[in-house]
Design a protein around this motif. Structure first.
Motif, PDB file in Angstrom:
ATOM      1  N   ILE A   4      39.736  41.831  28.471  1.00  0.00           N
ATOM      2  CA  ILE A   4      40.028  41.301  29.802  1.00  0.00           C
ATOM      3  C   ILE A   4      39.246  40.011  29.992  1.00  0.00           C
ATOM      4  CG2 ILE A   4      40.086  41.781  32.274  1.00  0.00           C
ATOM      5  CD1 ILE A   4      41.771  43.712  30.650  1.00  0.00           C
ATOM      6  N   ARG A   5      39.937  38.959  30.426  1.00  0.00           N
ATOM      7  CA  ARG A   5      39.294  37.656  30.574  1.00  0.00           C
ATOM      8  C   ARG A   5      39.676  37.032  31.910  1.00  0.00           C
ATOM      9  NH1 ARG A   5      41.085  32.278  29.328  1.00  0.00           N
ATOM     10  NH2 ARG A   5      39.334  30.875  28.750  1.00  0.00           N
ATOM     11  N   HIS A   6      38.708  36.387  32.547  1.00  0.00           N
ATOM     12  CA  HIS A   6      39.014  35.582  33.731  1.00  0.00           C
ATOM     13  C   HIS A   6      37.943  34.511  33.916  1.00  0.00           C
ATOM     14  CE1 HIS A   6      36.151  38.345  35.709  1.00  0.00           C
ATOM     15  NE2 HIS A   6      36.033  37.451  36.650  1.00  0.00           N
ATOM     16  N   LYS A   7      38.258  33.544  34.743  1.00  0.00           N
ATOM     17  CA  LYS A   7      37.327  32.471  35.044  1.00  0.00           C
ATOM     18  C   LYS A   7      36.390  32.907  36.164  1.00  0.00           C
ATOM     19  CE  LYS A   7      39.076  29.189  32.342  1.00  0.00           C
ATOM     20  NZ  LYS A   7      38.293  28.529  31.271  1.00  0.00           N
ATOM     21  N   PRO A   8      35.159  32.416  36.173  1.00  0.00           N
ATOM     22  CA  PRO A   8      34.235  32.762  37.257  1.00  0.00           C
ATOM     23  C   PRO A   8      34.833  32.407  38.620  1.00  0.00           C
ATOM     24  CG  PRO A   8      33.052  31.691  35.479  1.00  0.00           C
ATOM     25  CD  PRO A   8      34.508  31.575  35.146  1.00  0.00           C
ATOM     26  N   GLY A   9      34.749  33.351  39.546  1.00  0.00           N
ATOM     27  CA  GLY A   9      35.259  33.138  40.893  1.00  0.00           C
ATOM     28  C   GLY A   9      36.755  33.322  41.044  1.00  0.00           C
ATOM     29  N   SER A  10      37.444  33.699  39.968  1.00  0.00           N
ATOM     30  CA  SER A  10      38.905  33.812  40.001  1.00  0.00           C
ATOM     31  C   SER A  10      39.352  35.271  39.925  1.00  0.00           C
ATOM     32  CB  SER A  10      39.530  33.037  38.841  1.00  0.00           C
ATOM     33  OG  SER A  10      40.931  33.272  38.769  1.00  0.00           O
ATOM     34  N   ASN A  11      40.466  35.565  40.591  1.00  0.00           N
ATOM     35  CA  ASN A  11      41.109  36.878  40.499  1.00  0.00           C
ATOM     36  C   ASN A  11      42.332  36.842  39.582  1.00  0.00           C
ATOM     37  OD1 ASN A  11      39.340  38.256  42.283  1.00  0.00           O
ATOM     38  ND2 ASN A  11      40.392  37.329  44.034  1.00  0.00           N
ATOM     39  N   GLN A  12      42.478  35.777  38.811  1.00  0.00           N
ATOM     40  CA  GLN A  12      43.567  35.648  37.855  1.00  0.00           C
ATOM     41  C   GLN A  12      43.044  36.089  36.482  1.00  0.00           C
ATOM     42  OE1 GLN A  12      46.570  34.819  39.210  1.00  0.00           O
ATOM     43  NE2 GLN A  12      45.355  34.789  41.102  1.00  0.00           N
ATOM     44  N   PHE A  13      43.640  37.139  35.949  1.00  0.00           N
ATOM     45  CA  PHE A  13      43.147  37.735  34.713  1.00  0.00           C
ATOM     46  C   PHE A  13      44.121  37.534  33.561  1.00  0.00           C
ATOM     47  CE2 PHE A  13      41.007  39.976  38.090  1.00  0.00           C
ATOM     48  CZ  PHE A  13      39.737  40.196  37.601  1.00  0.00           C
ATOM     49  N   GLU A  14      43.573  37.503  32.360  1.00  0.00           N
ATOM     50  CA  GLU A  14      44.367  37.566  31.133  1.00  0.00           C
ATOM     51  C   GLU A  14      44.011  38.865  30.437  1.00  0.00           C
ATOM     52  OE1 GLU A  14      43.316  34.050  28.998  1.00  0.00           O
ATOM     53  OE2 GLU A  14      44.618  32.755  30.187  1.00  0.00           O
TER      54      GLU A  14
ATOM     55  N   ALA B 161      49.336  38.094  31.997  1.00  0.00           N
ATOM     56  CA  ALA B 161      48.618  37.479  33.115  1.00  0.00           C
ATOM     57  C   ALA B 161      48.808  38.345  34.360  1.00  0.00           C
ATOM     58  CB  ALA B 161      49.139  36.070  33.375  1.00  0.00           C
ATOM     59  N   THR B 162      47.692  38.665  35.034  1.00  0.00           N
ATOM     60  CA  THR B 162      47.761  39.480  36.243  1.00  0.00           C
ATOM     61  C   THR B 162      46.904  38.862  37.337  1.00  0.00           C
ATOM     62  OG1 THR B 162      45.870  40.932  35.750  1.00  0.00           O
ATOM     63  CG2 THR B 162      48.011  41.548  34.811  1.00  0.00           C
ATOM     64  N   SER B 163      47.266  39.151  38.568  1.00  0.00           N
ATOM     65  CA  SER B 163      46.474  38.740  39.722  1.00  0.00           C
ATOM     66  C   SER B 163      45.993  40.010  40.398  1.00  0.00           C
ATOM     67  CB  SER B 163      47.315  37.892  40.686  1.00  0.00           C
ATOM     68  OG  SER B 163      46.549  37.505  41.808  1.00  0.00           O
ATOM     69  N   ASP B 164      44.695  40.247  40.370  1.00  0.00           N
ATOM     70  CA  ASP B 164      44.156  41.514  40.864  1.00  0.00           C
ATOM     71  C   ASP B 164      42.895  41.284  41.686  1.00  0.00           C
ATOM     72  OD1 ASP B 164      45.755  43.761  39.465  1.00  0.00           O
ATOM     73  OD2 ASP B 164      45.270  42.407  37.820  1.00  0.00           O
ATOM     74  N   HIS B 165      42.789  42.013  42.769  1.00  0.00           N
ATOM     75  CA  HIS B 165      41.547  42.020  43.536  1.00  0.00           C
ATOM     76  C   HIS B 165      41.466  43.305  44.339  1.00  0.00           C
ATOM     77  CE1 HIS B 165      44.212  40.785  46.817  1.00  0.00           C
ATOM     78  NE2 HIS B 165      43.240  41.129  47.651  1.00  0.00           N
ATOM     79  N   GLN B 166      40.247  43.713  44.640  1.00  0.00           N
ATOM     80  CA  GLN B 166      40.013  44.901  45.439  1.00  0.00           C
ATOM     81  C   GLN B 166      39.620  44.497  46.863  1.00  0.00           C
ATOM     82  OE1 GLN B 166      38.013  44.516  42.403  1.00  0.00           O
ATOM     83  NE2 GLN B 166      39.787  45.339  41.326  1.00  0.00           N
ATOM     84  N   ILE B 167      40.058  45.279  47.808  1.00  0.00           N
ATOM     85  CA  ILE B 167      39.609  45.119  49.194  1.00  0.00           C
ATOM     86  C   ILE B 167      38.511  46.155  49.404  1.00  0.00           C
ATOM     87  CG2 ILE B 167      40.259  45.223  51.626  1.00  0.00           C
ATOM     88  CD1 ILE B 167      43.111  44.481  50.775  1.00  0.00           C
ATOM     89  N   TRP B 168      37.286  45.691  49.432  1.00  0.00           N
ATOM     90  CA  TRP B 168      36.151  46.597  49.502  1.00  0.00           C
ATOM     91  C   TRP B 168      35.747  46.896  50.935  1.00  0.00           C
ATOM     92  CZ3 TRP B 168      34.868  48.947  45.161  1.00  0.00           C
ATOM     93  CH2 TRP B 168      35.077  48.312  43.938  1.00  0.00           C
ATOM     94  N   LYS B 169      35.363  48.118  51.161  1.00  0.00           N
ATOM     95  CA  LYS B 169      34.786  48.537  52.437  1.00  0.00           C
ATOM     96  C   LYS B 169      33.318  48.854  52.190  1.00  0.00           C
ATOM     97  CE  LYS B 169      35.170  51.905  56.183  1.00  0.00           C
ATOM     98  NZ  LYS B 169      35.898  53.112  56.683  1.00  0.00           N
ATOM     99  N   LEU B 170      32.443  48.009  52.758  1.00  0.00           N
ATOM    100  CA  LEU B 170      31.018  48.197  52.545  1.00  0.00           C
ATOM    101  C   LEU B 170      30.498  49.346  53.398  1.00  0.00           C
ATOM    102  CD1 LEU B 170      29.648  44.537  52.418  1.00  0.00           C
ATOM    103  CD2 LEU B 170      30.430  45.980  50.556  1.00  0.00           C
TER     104      LEU B 170
END
Length: 275
Positions: A84-94, A107-116
């Motif tokens: 799994i690879r991505h650029k720092p600060g990016s949610n675009q993954f390879e 190529a995927t676009s992934d992010h989590q919506i976190w509840k602290l």
């Protein structure tokens, strides 16, 4: 985690952005979601100035053996799972998936919506805070450390105000735990990761699924076609297994059985249903 490891982690906050680091996780998971049997592997999370890589530590071990001209141990079997690879600060993954001699790059676009959460705990002198998220079909709990100022974590998990130290889902299928940290030198390049990135063939999700299903239909033939070998030629699987004309049918059946049985990916939303 030993005391010197903790001290090293706590010092990172002073100059982390100018350095490259490797975080090593113990990953305990169920290959088969219907079984209570778990497997354990180590994964590296390399945080560099220009890229972030997550991969099985077997790639690191294999590269070290070759660089230092050390023979592979007899009957050694490598786990060549996804990179799994991505650029720092990016949610675009390879996502590099190795199907033996073929490398698929999705190529995927992934992010989590976190509840602290206000809930906190301390493990080995690390002060951690809890966060939860519903992502990719599973409910996740993360414990992150603000004193390690990287908004990163294992696999595609990121976006918290500190490194994820522990992560698990509520069904007990996956558990990630940080166990070690290392500072990377300028020459810490891995030939296996470089080759995978070089060989990766970009595919859409539909083409990715199609390739995986073609591989499942006849793994041995899929590999033969990629290698350009004849029916009489011997060849090796990535784990070191020798395939011959005499055992190819048995190996093919075993591979198909394993693919279908051990089908418990981290992302349930991207599961492939094998017939």
């Amino acid at each position: 985690m030993k005391t010197n490891f903790i001290a090293f982690l706590l010092l990172i906050g002073c100059f982390a952005q100018a350095q490259n680091y490797r975080y090593i996780y113990d990953v305990v998971y169920k290959k088969d979601s219907t079984s209570e049997i778990t497997s354990k592997e180590n994964y590296n999370l390399d945080i560099k100035k220009d890229e972030i890589l997550y991969y099985t530590r077997d790639y690191f071990i294999a590269d070290s053996l070759i660089v230092n001209d050390i023979p592979f141990p007899k009957n050694a079997k490598l786990n060549t799972s996804n990179i799994i690879r991505h650029k720092p600060g990016s949610n675009q993954f390879e996502d590099y998936d190795l199907l033996e001699n073929t490398v698929l790059k999705l190529a995927t676009s992934d992010h989590q919506i976190w509840k602290l959460s206000d809930e906190k705990k301390e493990i080995n002198q690390l002060k951690l805070q809890k966060a939860t998220s519903r992502w990719a079909g599973r409910n996740w709990t993360a414990w992150f450390c603000e004193t390690i100022p990287f908004p990163e974590g294992p696999y595609k998990f990121r976006g918290l105000p500190g490194l994820i130290v522990e992560l698990y889902d509520d069904k007990g299928n996956y558990h990630f735990a940080l166990v070690k940290s290392e500072k990377l030198g300028r020459t810490d390049d891995n030939q296996f990761l470089a080759a995978a990135k070089e060989m990766g063939t970009a595919v859409t999700w539909e083409k990715y699924k199609s390739a995986k299903l073609q591989y499942y239909e006849s793994p041995v033939n899929y590999i033969k076609n990629g290698l350009g070998t004849s029916n009489d030629n011997e060849f090796f699987l990535n784990d070191g297994t020798v395939v011959t004309a005499a055992n190819s049918r048995e190996i093919n059946a075993n591979l198909r059985k394993a693919i279908k049985k051990y089908n418990n990916p981290i992302e349930l939303t991207r599961i492939i249903n094998y017939p």
